[in-house]
Design a protein around this motif. Sequence first.
Motif, PDB file in Angstrom:
ATOM      1  N   ALA A   1     -54.553  56.973  18.414  1.00  0.00           N
ATOM      2  CA  ALA A   1     -55.682  57.948  18.530  1.00  0.00           C
ATOM      3  C   ALA A   1     -56.341  58.022  17.307  1.00  0.00           C
ATOM      4  O   ALA A   1     -57.916  58.143  17.470  1.00  0.00           O
ATOM      5  CB  ALA A   1     -55.045  59.509  18.430  1.00  0.00           C
ATOM      6  N   THR A   2     -56.175  57.457  16.028  1.00  0.00           N
ATOM      7  CA  THR A   2     -57.050  57.438  15.011  1.00  0.00           C
ATOM      8  C   THR A   2     -58.131  56.250  15.042  1.00  0.00           C
ATOM      9  O   THR A   2     -59.319  56.554  14.653  1.00  0.00           O
ATOM     10  CB  THR A   2     -56.110  57.166  13.626  1.00  0.00           C
ATOM     11  OG1 THR A   2     -55.136  58.137  13.467  1.00  0.00           O
ATOM     12  CG2 THR A   2     -56.963  56.933  12.127  1.00  0.00           C
ATOM     13  N   VAL A   3     -57.661  55.179  15.706  1.00  0.00           N
ATOM     14  CA  VAL A   3     -58.417  54.083  15.771  1.00  0.00           C
ATOM     15  C   VAL A   3     -59.594  54.418  16.829  1.00  0.00           C
ATOM     16  O   VAL A   3     -60.819  54.267  16.770  1.00  0.00           O
ATOM     17  CB  VAL A   3     -57.635  52.813  16.518  1.00  0.00           C
ATOM     18  CG1 VAL A   3     -58.803  51.638  17.028  1.00  0.00           C
ATOM     19  CG2 VAL A   3     -56.996  52.291  15.426  1.00  0.00           C
ATOM     20  N   ARG A   4     -59.182  55.422  18.121  1.00  0.00           N
ATOM     21  CA  ARG A   4     -60.129  55.732  19.069  1.00  0.00           C
ATOM     22  C   ARG A   4     -61.100  56.773  18.229  1.00  0.00           C
ATOM     23  O   ARG A   4     -62.388  56.866  18.528  1.00  0.00           O
ATOM     24  CB  ARG A   4     -59.401  56.215  20.287  1.00  0.00           C
ATOM     25  CG  ARG A   4     -58.710  55.478  21.071  1.00  0.00           C
ATOM     26  CD  ARG A   4     -58.005  55.993  22.218  1.00  0.00           C
ATOM     27  NE  ARG A   4     -59.101  56.637  23.246  1.00  0.00           N
ATOM     28  CZ  ARG A   4     -59.802  55.964  24.183  1.00  0.00           C
ATOM     29  NH1 ARG A   4     -59.538  54.697  24.427  1.00  0.00           N
ATOM     30  NH2 ARG A   4     -60.492  56.579  24.995  1.00  0.00           N
ATOM     31  N   HIS A   5     -60.629  57.699  17.556  1.00  0.00           N
ATOM     32  CA  HIS A   5     -61.246  58.321  16.780  1.00  0.00           C
ATOM     33  C   HIS A   5     -62.721  57.748  15.881  1.00  0.00           C
ATOM     34  O   HIS A   5     -63.662  58.085  15.995  1.00  0.00           O
ATOM     35  CB  HIS A   5     -60.636  59.475  15.831  1.00  0.00           C
ATOM     36  CG  HIS A   5     -61.252  60.281  14.864  1.00  0.00           C
ATOM     37  ND1 HIS A   5     -62.005  61.374  15.196  1.00  0.00           N
ATOM     38  CD2 HIS A   5     -61.568  60.107  13.523  1.00  0.00           C
ATOM     39  CE1 HIS A   5     -62.662  61.833  14.268  1.00  0.00           C
ATOM     40  NE2 HIS A   5     -62.492  61.151  13.235  1.00  0.00           N
ATOM     41  N   TYR A   6     -62.274  56.768  15.257  1.00  0.00           N
ATOM     42  CA  TYR A   6     -63.387  56.426  14.344  1.00  0.00           C
ATOM     43  C   TYR A   6     -63.987  55.401  14.980  1.00  0.00           C
ATOM     44  O   TYR A   6     -65.286  55.244  14.789  1.00  0.00           O
ATOM     45  CB  TYR A   6     -62.517  55.382  13.103  1.00  0.00           C
ATOM     46  CG  TYR A   6     -61.902  56.376  12.197  1.00  0.00           C
ATOM     47  CD1 TYR A   6     -62.825  57.157  11.442  1.00  0.00           C
ATOM     48  CD2 TYR A   6     -60.580  56.241  11.765  1.00  0.00           C
ATOM     49  CE1 TYR A   6     -62.182  58.072  10.510  1.00  0.00           C
ATOM     50  CE2 TYR A   6     -59.962  56.866  10.913  1.00  0.00           C
ATOM     51  CZ  TYR A   6     -60.829  58.138  10.162  1.00  0.00           C
ATOM     52  OH  TYR A   6     -60.475  58.803   9.061  1.00  0.00           O
ATOM     53  N   ARG A   7     -63.500  54.760  16.355  1.00  0.00           N
ATOM     54  CA  ARG A   7     -64.581  53.997  17.167  1.00  0.00           C
ATOM     55  C   ARG A   7     -65.702  55.044  17.859  1.00  0.00           C
ATOM     56  O   ARG A   7     -66.648  54.587  17.803  1.00  0.00           O
ATOM     57  CB  ARG A   7     -63.798  53.394  18.293  1.00  0.00           C
ATOM     58  CG  ARG A   7     -64.526  52.494  18.830  1.00  0.00           C
ATOM     59  CD  ARG A   7     -63.713  51.232  19.334  1.00  0.00           C
ATOM     60  NE  ARG A   7     -63.045  50.401  18.194  1.00  0.00           N
ATOM     61  CZ  ARG A   7     -62.362  49.535  18.226  1.00  0.00           C
ATOM     62  NH1 ARG A   7     -61.510  49.146  19.224  1.00  0.00           N
ATOM     63  NH2 ARG A   7     -61.954  48.690  17.090  1.00  0.00           N
ATOM     64  N   THR A   8     -65.055  56.116  18.196  1.00  0.00           N
ATOM     65  CA  THR A   8     -66.126  57.245  18.661  1.00  0.00           C
ATOM     66  C   THR A   8     -67.039  57.695  17.755  1.00  0.00           C
ATOM     67  O   THR A   8     -68.194  57.755  18.184  1.00  0.00           O
ATOM     68  CB  THR A   8     -65.475  58.310  19.335  1.00  0.00           C
ATOM     69  OG1 THR A   8     -64.246  57.898  20.171  1.00  0.00           O
ATOM     70  CG2 THR A   8     -66.256  59.309  20.175  1.00  0.00           C
ATOM     71  N   THR A   9     -66.682  57.804  16.320  1.00  0.00           N
ATOM     72  CA  THR A   9     -67.460  58.232  15.295  1.00  0.00           C
ATOM     73  C   THR A   9     -68.513  57.314  14.932  1.00  0.00           C
ATOM     74  O   THR A   9     -69.788  57.643  14.987  1.00  0.00           O
ATOM     75  CB  THR A   9     -66.687  58.415  14.237  1.00  0.00           C
ATOM     76  OG1 THR A   9     -65.739  59.402  14.309  1.00  0.00           O
ATOM     77  CG2 THR A   9     -67.724  58.949  12.779  1.00  0.00           C
ATOM     78  N   VAL A  10     -68.077  56.030  15.197  1.00  0.00           N
ATOM     79  CA  VAL A  10     -69.109  54.946  14.940  1.00  0.00           C
ATOM     80  C   VAL A  10     -70.360  54.726  15.870  1.00  0.00           C
ATOM     81  O   VAL A  10     -71.364  54.666  15.728  1.00  0.00           O
ATOM     82  CB  VAL A  10     -68.679  53.531  14.728  1.00  0.00           C
ATOM     83  CG1 VAL A  10     -69.365  52.191  14.602  1.00  0.00           C
ATOM     84  CG2 VAL A  10     -67.583  53.645  13.214  1.00  0.00           C
TER      85      VAL A  10
END
Length: 202
Positions: A189-198
């Motif tokens: 979930a954290t990886v997906r969150h930062y990928r979406t943010t970028v």
Amino acid sequence: MREQLLLFCNWSTLGVCAALKLPQIFAVLAARSARGISLPSLLLELAGFLVFLQYQCYYEYPLLTYLEYPILIAQDALLLLCVFHFNGNVKGAAPYLAVFVASWFVLPLQKWIIDLAMNLSTFISTASKFAQLQYLWKTRDSGAVSVLSWSLASYTCATRIITTLMTTSDFTILVRFVIMLALNLWVTATVRHYRTTVVKAE
């Protein structure tokens, strides 16, 4: 029905683990960078895998309940070499690999050693996930971290909870898989969150 479920969980876990770290390895090779991957996390994970495999061998548990671990260890070792390579220090991997090999032979010398190591391995594996989470929180960048690898790891933990309940019912192993499932989902979930943010920032 029970046997079919057990067979499905065992073989699907083995199949998934055969390719579990490959998306991560390919992502690192494609990016020519280990950005986003925590070296302490990787080292701790490898240590946890080694202890877990030796524990299963020591107690002669059914082979299908842990057959994926030699594959995972080989993939982690390859990923470790990739990380050291792209960090410009391949020789730096040698001391760690030497310690891992020596540990393999020390662990089964006494029952209390392997039991203690197994109990500690849950904390080690938990620390490895938190090291990756901390790295992501600090950099706020998932870089070359593979969402697919972490998602597959979550699946294998879920199936191993089922197979453990249906075979050995080893409480130590069961607790380990429940904790690992929760943490793998958190990292995913954290990886997906930062990928979406970028992506949004671009």
